[in-house]
Scaffold this active site. Structure first.
Site, PDB file in Angstrom:
ATOM      1  N   SER A 197       0.842  -1.187   0.000  1.00  0.00           N
ATOM      2  CA  SER A 197       0.000   0.000   0.000  1.00  0.00           C
ATOM      3  C   SER A 197       0.881   1.241   0.000  1.00  0.00           C
ATOM      4  O   SER A 197       1.987   1.233   0.532  1.00  0.00           O
ATOM      5  CB  SER A 197      -0.913   0.004   1.235  1.00  0.00           C
ATOM      6  OG  SER A 197      -1.767   1.130   1.238  1.00  0.00           O
ATOM      7  N   LYS A 237      -3.691  -7.688   3.130  1.00  0.00           N
ATOM      8  CA  LYS A 237      -3.881  -6.546   2.227  1.00  0.00           C
ATOM      9  C   LYS A 237      -5.315  -6.496   1.709  1.00  0.00           C
ATOM     10  O   LYS A 237      -5.889  -5.407   1.521  1.00  0.00           O
ATOM     11  CB  LYS A 237      -2.902  -6.641   1.054  1.00  0.00           C
ATOM     12  CG  LYS A 237      -3.038  -5.528   0.003  1.00  0.00           C
ATOM     13  CD  LYS A 237      -2.897  -4.129   0.607  1.00  0.00           C
ATOM     14  CE  LYS A 237      -2.607  -3.054  -0.415  1.00  0.00           C
ATOM     15  NZ  LYS A 237      -3.476  -2.998  -1.581  1.00  0.00           N
ATOM     16  N   HIS A 291      -7.276  -4.972   4.421  1.00  0.00           N
ATOM     17  CA  HIS A 291      -6.876  -3.557   4.448  1.00  0.00           C
ATOM     18  C   HIS A 291      -7.672  -2.758   3.434  1.00  0.00           C
ATOM     19  O   HIS A 291      -8.207  -1.680   3.731  1.00  0.00           O
ATOM     20  CB  HIS A 291      -5.373  -3.476   4.140  1.00  0.00           C
ATOM     21  CG  HIS A 291      -4.864  -2.124   3.740  1.00  0.00           C
ATOM     22  ND1 HIS A 291      -5.058  -1.587   2.481  1.00  0.00           N
ATOM     23  CD2 HIS A 291      -4.157  -1.191   4.430  1.00  0.00           C
ATOM     24  CE1 HIS A 291      -4.490  -0.407   2.409  1.00  0.00           C
ATOM     25  NE2 HIS A 291      -3.934  -0.132   3.577  1.00  0.00           N
ATOM     26  N   ASN A 292      -7.793  -3.287   2.214  1.00  0.00           N
ATOM     27  CA  ASN A 292      -8.521  -2.566   1.174  1.00  0.00           C
ATOM     28  C   ASN A 292     -10.021  -2.549   1.434  1.00  0.00           C
ATOM     29  O   ASN A 292     -10.716  -1.605   1.080  1.00  0.00           O
ATOM     30  CB  ASN A 292      -8.222  -3.175  -0.193  1.00  0.00           C
ATOM     31  CG  ASN A 292      -6.868  -2.729  -0.720  1.00  0.00           C
ATOM     32  OD1 ASN A 292      -5.971  -2.420   0.051  1.00  0.00           O
ATOM     33  ND2 ASN A 292      -6.702  -2.701  -2.021  1.00  0.00           N
ATOM     34  N   GLU A 339     -10.522   0.196   3.740  1.00  0.00           N
ATOM     35  CA  GLU A 339     -10.395   1.429   2.962  1.00  0.00           C
ATOM     36  C   GLU A 339     -11.717   1.800   2.285  1.00  0.00           C
ATOM     37  O   GLU A 339     -12.098   2.968   2.255  1.00  0.00           O
ATOM     38  CB  GLU A 339      -9.287   1.238   1.924  1.00  0.00           C
ATOM     39  CG  GLU A 339      -9.027   2.429   1.019  1.00  0.00           C
ATOM     40  CD  GLU A 339      -7.980   2.081  -0.022  1.00  0.00           C
ATOM     41  OE1 GLU A 339      -8.318   2.111  -1.225  1.00  0.00           O
ATOM     42  OE2 GLU A 339      -6.844   1.759   0.366  1.00  0.00           O
TER      43      GLU A 339
END
Length: 303
Positions: free
Chosen positions: A121, A173, A176-177, A180
């Site tokens: 990221s 990840k 994480h997204n 987001e």
């Protein structure tokens, strides 16, 4: 340490530049000759093919893939694997689905090649600020690659970490997204409410700047929001069409598989889908149903 990078698009090129500035040697390959030429201008070494790239690296070789997730990764591995040997390592720095990563690890293991997944990221700001990296892979391989991660990260001991075995980096990840998605949707909805308070003609850029400092909702995403509102307060040049690159979908699907509630992320994903519906059929049908059961007025298209 000498690293091979396959894929010299914006992010791959920026990572190469950061590594070069940190004293590492970089050999890069990209199908576009212009990208290879730019790497040479920055002090790197260009390879004319994947075979050439492998020949320019000392064993045990480390090759970082910065190519689009999906079939492109598999095709790149098909072309690269014949030129690697036991003890070499491939790092997938893209947004691959973690289940694909597990499949690829198993395939490369048959050739004695290690597979490391690095959820990355930072976007276009990574060159200056450093990259946040969530790394999955065998302990001894990640330890060998540590100098690479320490250089790419915001600091040697911050912004990156070895989170678990191969597959775990892309899994982290992915989540994480998904987070987001939820954060972005919350900002978008909040600023929309502010904008629609027409009586006060609130300055959205001013408010974003106020919140950037000291507020509990301050964040890098808010910094970027403030920058966007400064450039175009009404966002008149931007179409209301929001794409998704897959990680939000995968996060929601994983939440369902794990029977774990994730309503904010799921709704944020649905809102992205809704932004692409030029027909607005569901909204039209809602209005029609209200009219049918309650006789509520229906606004016509040309009104």
């Amino acid at each position: 340490m000498k690293l091979g990078i396959v894929g010299l698009g914006k992010m791959g090129a920026n990572m190469a530049e950061r590594l070069l500035a940190g004293g590492h040697r970089v050999v890069g390959f990209d199908l576009a000759s212009e990208a290879r030429d730019k790497l040479v201008e920055k002090g790197g070494e260009a390879a004319s093919s994947l075979e050439d790239l492998a020949s320019k690296l000392a064993k045990p070789r480390a090759v970082w893939l910065m190519v689009p997730a999906g079939e492109v990764v598999d095709k790149t591995l098909d072309d690269l694997l014949p030129h690697l040997a036991t003890g070499d390592c491939v790092i997938d720095g893209g947004n691959s689905m973690y289940k694909d990563t597990l499949r690829r690890e198993s395939r490369l293991a048959d050739s004695g090649v290690d597979y490391v997944d690095c959820g990355t990221s930072g976007g276009v700001w990574g060159l200056k600020e450093g990259y946040s990296m969530m790394v999955g892979g065998p302990d001894e391989v990640v330890d060998r690659l540590r100098p690479i991660f320490e250089t790419l990260a915001p600091g040697a001991e911050k912004g990156w970490g070895h989170v678990g075995p191969t597959g775990s980096g892309h899994f982290v990840k992915m989540v994480h997204n998904g987070i987001e998605y939820g954060l972005m949707e919350a900002y978008a909805e909040g600023f929309s409410v502010l904008r629609n308070k027409k009586d006060w003609a609130l300055d959205l850029h001013q408010i974003a700047e106020i919140w950037r400092f000291g507020s509990v909702v301050r964040s890098w995403l808010l910094d970027l929001t403030a920058s966007a509102l400064e450039k175009d307060p009404t966002l008149s040049d931007i179409a209301p069409y929001v794409v998704d690159s897959g990680e939000g979908r995968w996060t929601v699907a994983e939440a369902i598989d794990l029977a774990t509630p994730a309503p904010v992320i799921a709704l944020a994903l649905m809102r992205r889908f809704a932004s692409r519906d030029d027909e607005d059929f569901s909204d039209r049908l809602l209005a029609a149903m209200r009219h049918e059961f309650g006789g509520h007025a229906v606004k016509k298209e040309d009104e």
